[in-house]
Design an enzyme around this catalytic site. Structure first.
Site, mmCIF file in Angstrom:
data_model
loop_
_atom_site.group_PDB
_atom_site.id
_atom_site.type_symbol
_atom_site.label_atom_id
_atom_site.label_comp_id
_atom_site.label_asym_id
_atom_site.label_seq_id
_atom_site.Cartn_x
_atom_site.Cartn_y
_atom_site.Cartn_z
ATOM 1 N N ASN A 1 -0.993 -14.436 6.012
ATOM 2 C CA ASN A 1 -1.736 -13.911 7.158
ATOM 3 C C ASN A 1 -2.358 -15.040 7.961
ATOM 4 O OD1 ASN A 1 -1.408 -11.070 6.988
ATOM 5 N ND2 ASN A 1 -2.767 -11.016 5.231
ATOM 6 N N CYS B 1 4.863 -6.966 4.690
ATOM 7 C CA CYS B 1 3.551 -6.433 4.340
ATOM 8 C C CYS B 1 3.755 -4.998 3.889
ATOM 9 C CB CYS B 1 2.614 -6.489 5.555
ATOM 10 S SG CYS B 1 0.993 -5.731 5.296
ATOM 11 N N HIS B 2 3.060 -4.583 2.837
ATOM 12 C CA HIS B 2 3.280 -3.246 2.281
ATOM 13 C C HIS B 2 2.274 -2.222 2.789
ATOM 14 C CE1 HIS B 2 0.888 -5.166 -1.274
ATOM 15 N NE2 HIS B 2 0.088 -4.827 -0.299
ATOM 16 N N HIS C 1 -0.861 -4.483 10.425
ATOM 17 C CA HIS C 1 -2.222 -4.040 10.151
ATOM 18 C C HIS C 1 -2.752 -3.089 11.220
ATOM 19 C CE1 HIS C 1 -3.378 -7.526 7.178
ATOM 20 N NE2 HIS C 1 -2.357 -6.780 6.764
#
Length: 435
Positions: free
Chosen positions: A147, A169-170, A199
């Site tokens: 990140n 990204c999960h 996000h």
């Protein structure tokens, strides 16, 4: 057999989870693993984890380690990036200095001043990785976990558009799992599709057996006052689509919550939580290191939810999967900035990771994303051009900072963070500047 290079292998808990998933695939049990870290102790611990994991799973990978990145990249087919430039000390700096100015953050690694300066510390290393990969393993896939995801993929799109870089990204997966629990619906058989920014993507499609599951979520929210004390739920009630990152994270991406004491209390926002999480990560590393040194077995839990092992397995075997990943916006989302990073559904098979066209997002979702993207675009432009004023402007247009601080305070805060991070930043960006 595939060669997989781990950059930042000293992130031992994360490395352990990825290795367990990779080596559990029968087709990947004899891969070559190249482990790299700049910290000799952490690299030695990563090697011990790899060897112990392989032994416990009955796998037979070839394991090599190197403190030299170029050596570790030799022959790589896949490069998994999980570096953290500056480590725990830099994270503490990213929280303590803004807090002096009255700026609240929760995680501080995605946008906001914490995300901006995390990106500026990471970009010079990403540039080196890209340069090395172009020379040493130009056909390898760069699977990025570091990140701020969107800024990092956006930066790579700007400086190395020829590199096969994908951000993993999960958050979409776990968002859907969590929502299924809220409405009491088993996850198996659920179809879903999300798009936006990492996000801050939006759950656009969520169905099972042809049934739209959103009405059941709205009913659950209407009847549960505690459920309404979540930032994401509050955003969903206004915007009509559910965001794909946790509530504490989501609170710092918008101007609506963190500068209001009442909202922090109502929505139970854990201000400064990432400092605690980072400290616990250090403690977990030390625990694993000591247990390995004492000859104990590792706790291995394979849940097959991480994307990098799935991507590698799909490319190597031709097994088709659909995931959500972060890629350069080549017109995939038509009302978000072109060439910046977007998170979209992707098909993965022997041809690689192939993003799918989304088109326009709902207008209100794109509007919120645009604020998010503007911070990242300015940060990337600051790094590419070497213009330190753009760093301050990125912070000035950040939704949380803009809602919380005067302009002069934002610029002073950036000056202080610049001085604190020093030579972790590119030389051109270390110069204090004035309005």
């Amino acid at each position: 057999m595939a060669v997989i290079t781990f950059l930042g292998a000293g992130s031992v808990v994360f490395t352990r989870e990825l290795l367990a998933d990779i080596l559990s695939f029968p087709e990947l049990r004899e891969v070559t693993l190249h482990l790299h870290d700049i910290d000799p102790e952490r690299l030695a611990t990563a090697e011990a984890i790899a060897r112990r994991t392989a032994a416990q799973l009955g796998a037979d990978p070839r394991i090599k380690t190197s403190l030299d990145r170029r050596t570790a990249l030799a022959g790589a087919d896949y490069v998994i990036n999980s570096i953290q430039v500056g480590m725990y000390a830099a994270t503490v700096t990213d929280f303590e200095i803004p807090a002096k100015y009255g700026l609240r953050q929760t995680i501080g690694d995605t946008i906001g001043v914490g995300g901006i300066f995390r990106a500026l510390r990471t970009f010079p290393v990403l540039q080196g990785i890209a340069d090395d990969m172009r020379e040493i393993c130009p056909d390898a896939w760069l699977l990025n976990y570091t990140n701020p995801m969107a800024m990092n993929i956006g930066y790579l799109a700007a400086v190395a558009p020829d590199l096969k870089a994908v951000g993993l990204c999960h958050s979409v997966y776990w968002t859907v799992r969590g929502l299924c629990e809220v409405i009491g619906e088993p996850f198996d058989g659920v179809s879903y599709r999300a798009a936006g920014l990492n996000h801050q993507a939006w759950l656009l499609h969520w169905r099972k057996n042809g049934e739209d599951l959103y009405p059941r979520l709205r009913q659950a929210v209407a009847t549960d006052p505690e459920l309404r004390r979540r930032v994401r739920v509050d955003m969903f009630r206004s915007l009509g689509y559910y965001p794909t990152e946790t509530s504490e994270h989501s609170s710092e991406y918008v101007p609506w919550y963190l500068h209001h004491d009442e909202e922090v209390a109502r929505l139970r926002i854990p201000v400064g939580d990432y400092v605690r999480i980072s400290r616990e990560n250090v403690e977990e590393y030390e625990r694993v290191r000591d247990e390995l040194a004492a000859g104990h077995d590792l706790e291995i839990e394979r849940d097959a939810t991480e994307y990098a092992p799935q991507v590698i397995h799909s490319i190597e075997t031709g097994t088709m999967r659909r995931i959500h990943a972060n890629v350069r916006n080549t017109g995939l989302i038509t009302n978000l900035p072109r060439d910046y990073a977007v998170e979209v559904p992707c098909v993965v098979d022997e041809q690689g990771v192939r993003p799918e066209f989304v088109g326009d997002l709902p207008l209100q979702c794109a509007a919120v994303n645009q604020n998010f993207a503007s911070v990242g675009e300015l940060t990337v432009r600051a790094a590419v051009t070497g213009d330190p004023r753009l760093v301050r402007l990125a912070a000035q247009v950040d939704p949380n900072a803009a809602a919380s601080l005067r302009v002069d305070a934002i610029w002073a805060l950036c000056d202080e963070l610049t001085a604190a991070h020093g030579d972790l930043l590119a030389p051109a960006l270390r110069t204090p500047t004035t309005r």
